[in-house]
Scaffold this active site. Structure first.
Site, PDB file in Angstrom:
ATOM      1  N   ARG A 298       0.814  -1.427   0.042  1.00 51.31           N
ATOM      2  CA  ARG A 298       0.079  -0.086   0.058  1.00 51.31           C
ATOM      3  C   ARG A 298       0.910   1.161  -0.030  1.00 51.31           C
ATOM      4  O   ARG A 298       0.715   2.156  -0.606  1.00 51.31           O
ATOM      5  CB  ARG A 298      -0.887   0.057   1.259  1.00 51.31           C
ATOM      6  CG  ARG A 298      -1.621   1.253   1.164  1.00 51.31           C
ATOM      7  CD  ARG A 298      -2.957   1.028   2.245  1.00 51.31           C
ATOM      8  NE  ARG A 298      -2.940   0.357   3.350  1.00 51.31           N
ATOM      9  CZ  ARG A 298      -2.084   0.742   4.468  1.00 51.31           C
ATOM     10  NH1 ARG A 298      -1.440   2.182   4.713  1.00 51.31           N
ATOM     11  NH2 ARG A 298      -1.996   0.197   5.643  1.00 51.31           N
TER      12      ARG A 298
ATOM     13  N   LYS B 284      -8.209   6.428 -19.596  1.00 53.03           N
ATOM     14  CA  LYS B 284      -8.352   6.961 -20.604  1.00 53.03           C
ATOM     15  C   LYS B 284      -7.176   6.508 -21.843  1.00 53.03           C
ATOM     16  O   LYS B 284      -6.878   5.436 -21.858  1.00 53.03           O
ATOM     17  CB  LYS B 284      -9.049   8.456 -20.831  1.00 53.03           C
ATOM     18  CG  LYS B 284     -10.022   8.750 -19.672  1.00 53.03           C
ATOM     19  CD  LYS B 284     -11.328   8.336 -19.858  1.00 53.03           C
ATOM     20  CE  LYS B 284     -12.107   8.252 -18.619  1.00 53.03           C
ATOM     21  NZ  LYS B 284     -12.338   9.637 -17.862  1.00 53.03           N
TER      22      LYS B 284
HETATM   23  C1  LIG Z   1     -12.636  10.059 -16.707  1.00 58.85           C
HETATM   24  C2  LIG Z   1     -12.271  11.306 -16.226  1.00 58.85           C
HETATM   25  C3  LIG Z   1     -11.951  11.558 -14.697  1.00 58.85           C
HETATM   26  C4  LIG Z   1     -12.403  10.442 -13.792  1.00 58.85           C
HETATM   27  O1  LIG Z   1     -11.645   9.442 -14.006  1.00 58.85           O
HETATM   28  P1  LIG Z   1     -11.867   7.858 -13.282  1.00 58.85           P
HETATM   29  O2  LIG Z   1     -10.643   6.998 -13.705  1.00 58.85           O
HETATM   30  O3  LIG Z   1     -13.164   7.412 -14.268  1.00 58.85           O
HETATM   31  O4  LIG Z   1     -12.310   7.811 -11.925  1.00 58.85           O
HETATM   32  C5  LIG Z   1     -11.418  12.685 -14.374  1.00 58.85           C
HETATM   33  N1  LIG Z   1     -11.222  13.801 -15.223  1.00 58.85           N
HETATM   34  C6  LIG Z   1     -11.407  13.535 -16.590  1.00 58.85           C
HETATM   35  C7  LIG Z   1     -11.332  14.659 -17.576  1.00 58.85           C
HETATM   36  C8  LIG Z   1     -12.011  12.362 -17.062  1.00 58.85           C
HETATM   37  O5  LIG Z   1     -12.317  12.219 -18.382  1.00 58.85           O
END
Ligand SMILES: *Cc1c(COP(=O)(O)O)cnc(C)c1O
Length: 368
Positions: A47, A196
């Site tokens: 952790r 992403k």
């Molecule tokens: C998807 C996203 C987040 C959140 O991220 P998660 O991995 O879904 O918790 C934050 N900021 C932007 C610009 C995003 O596209």
């Protein structure tokens, strides 16, 4: 070194034990102490630190031209840690059209926790100058914004942040370090949802915080990571690292495809308006590629927008972006009642298919 070279060579050393060329995954949750009670390899418990997580953190700090990074189990957990590194009572400026999950996090978790949050339009210089008072401790920017893909001038805002001694945080998820490096433009921290483009294959959730300098503020973020415990698994870190190896080529291809689709949509009689980052003027130096997100408004309202999405065959109807496959999303209904997105808007996450096939698909969906 260029980013294409960096992504291949950071955190990738041939194993001293096996000669393996591809780094392994260090799954162990605990690490042996020496005779004298010390930790000879520097690791104690996963952790706190883990060798695979360390590689990912080292890699993203090099790509963003920062000094250190902290990896989290999601982008939201990364944003949460940055917000909680402030003291209750602190004032924060957040863009009104920030990612809806971030807006919800500030509104429904951090305001009850004690932050004073001002949601403002960052492109309105007057509103911005009035809002950034001496009491502001943090300014949060996200550029381009989502789903309207408006750009914010990071350098100009960093000047304002510096004047009042506020931490400037930039969510760089949409651009990635391939096309935009906020730390070089005056931001103090960069945040990523590595779910992403960094992961890039739609199979891992993660978040990252990168700091320009080793500050007390970043040490607090690190403390929250280690002790709050929202850490990614070693396997998740490994998947994100694997995604990053091809990031520059993927971002370029996503951007080329998106630009061609933007041009196609601009010429279509059933399309009211197309949103894609306008890389002009000073912002041309800020962001070098437009990225893979394109939004457009369909003539005929929300019902027609739903029908167009339903008629596409290569675009999957789903939320998120940054993976190799193309997605189409009716954004307003995803964001719910508090949305500011027009009901006739569809957002495309343009994937890595051939652009002609994607355009043919949109064409049959729009003209049927
Ligand atoms: C998807 C996203 C987040 C959140 O991220 P998660 O991995 O879904 O918790 C934050 N900021 C932007 C610009 C995003 O596209």
């Amino acid at each position: 070194m260029y980013i294409e070279t960096k992504v291949i060579h950071t955190g990738r050393e041939v194993s001293l034990f096996t000669g393996a060329v591809t780094p392994g995954i260090e799954m162990s949750t605990t690490f042996e102490r020496g005779d004298d009670g010390s930790y000879p390899k520097g690791f104690i418990y996963s952790r706190l630190h883990n060798p695979t997580r360390n590689l990912l953190e080292q890699c993203i700090s090099e790509l963003e031209v920062g000094t250190r990074a902290a990896a989290f189990s999601s982008g939201s957990a990364a944003i949460m840690a940055v917000a909680q590194a402030l003291e209750p009572g602190a004032e924060v400026v957040v863009p009104r059209d920030v990612y809806h999950g971030t807006a919800r996090l500030f509104r429904e978790i951090m305001i009850p926790w004690g932050l004073k949050v001002k949601f403002i339009d960052l492109s309105n210089i007057e509103e911005l100058e009035q809002s950034v008072t001496r009491n502001v401790r943090m300014i949060f920017v996200e550029t381009p914004s989502n789903p309207l893909l408006k750009l914010t001038d990071i350098k100009a805002i960093s000047g304002l942040a510096r004047k009042v001694n506020a931490v400037l945080v930039c969510d760089n998820t949409l651009s990635t370090p391939v096309s935009q490096r906020p730390l070089s433009l005056g931001a103090d921290l960069v945040i990523h949802s590595s779910t992403k483009y960094l992961g890039g294959h739609g199979d891992v959730t993660g978040g990252l915080v990168v700091t320009r300098e080793e500050t007390n503020f970043f040490n607090r973020v690190r403390f929250l990571q280690e002790n709050g415990g929202a850490v990614p698994s070693p396997f998740d870190c490994w998947l994100i690292m694997r995604g990053i190896r091809t990031l520059p080529y993927r971002v370029r291809a996503h951007s080329d495809n998106a630009l061609k689709i933007t041009e196609y949509l601009r010429g279509h009689s059933k399309v009211l308006e197309v949103f894609y980052p306008k890389l002009t003027g000073i912002l041309k130096d800020q962001m070098s590629l437009g990225g893979g997100l394109v939004s457009f408004r369909v003539k005929g309202g929300a019902d027609e927008a739903f029908s167009v999405a339903a008629r596409t065959k290569l675009f999957t109807r789903a939320t998120s972006f940054g993976s190799y496959e193309s997605l189409i999303e009716h954004r307003a209904s995803m964001e719910g009642d508090e949305t500011r997105v027009p009901g006739d808007l569809l957002r495309l996450s343009v994937g890595l298919e051939h652009h002609n096939d994607l355009i043919d698909d949109l064409n049959q969906a729009l003209t049927q």
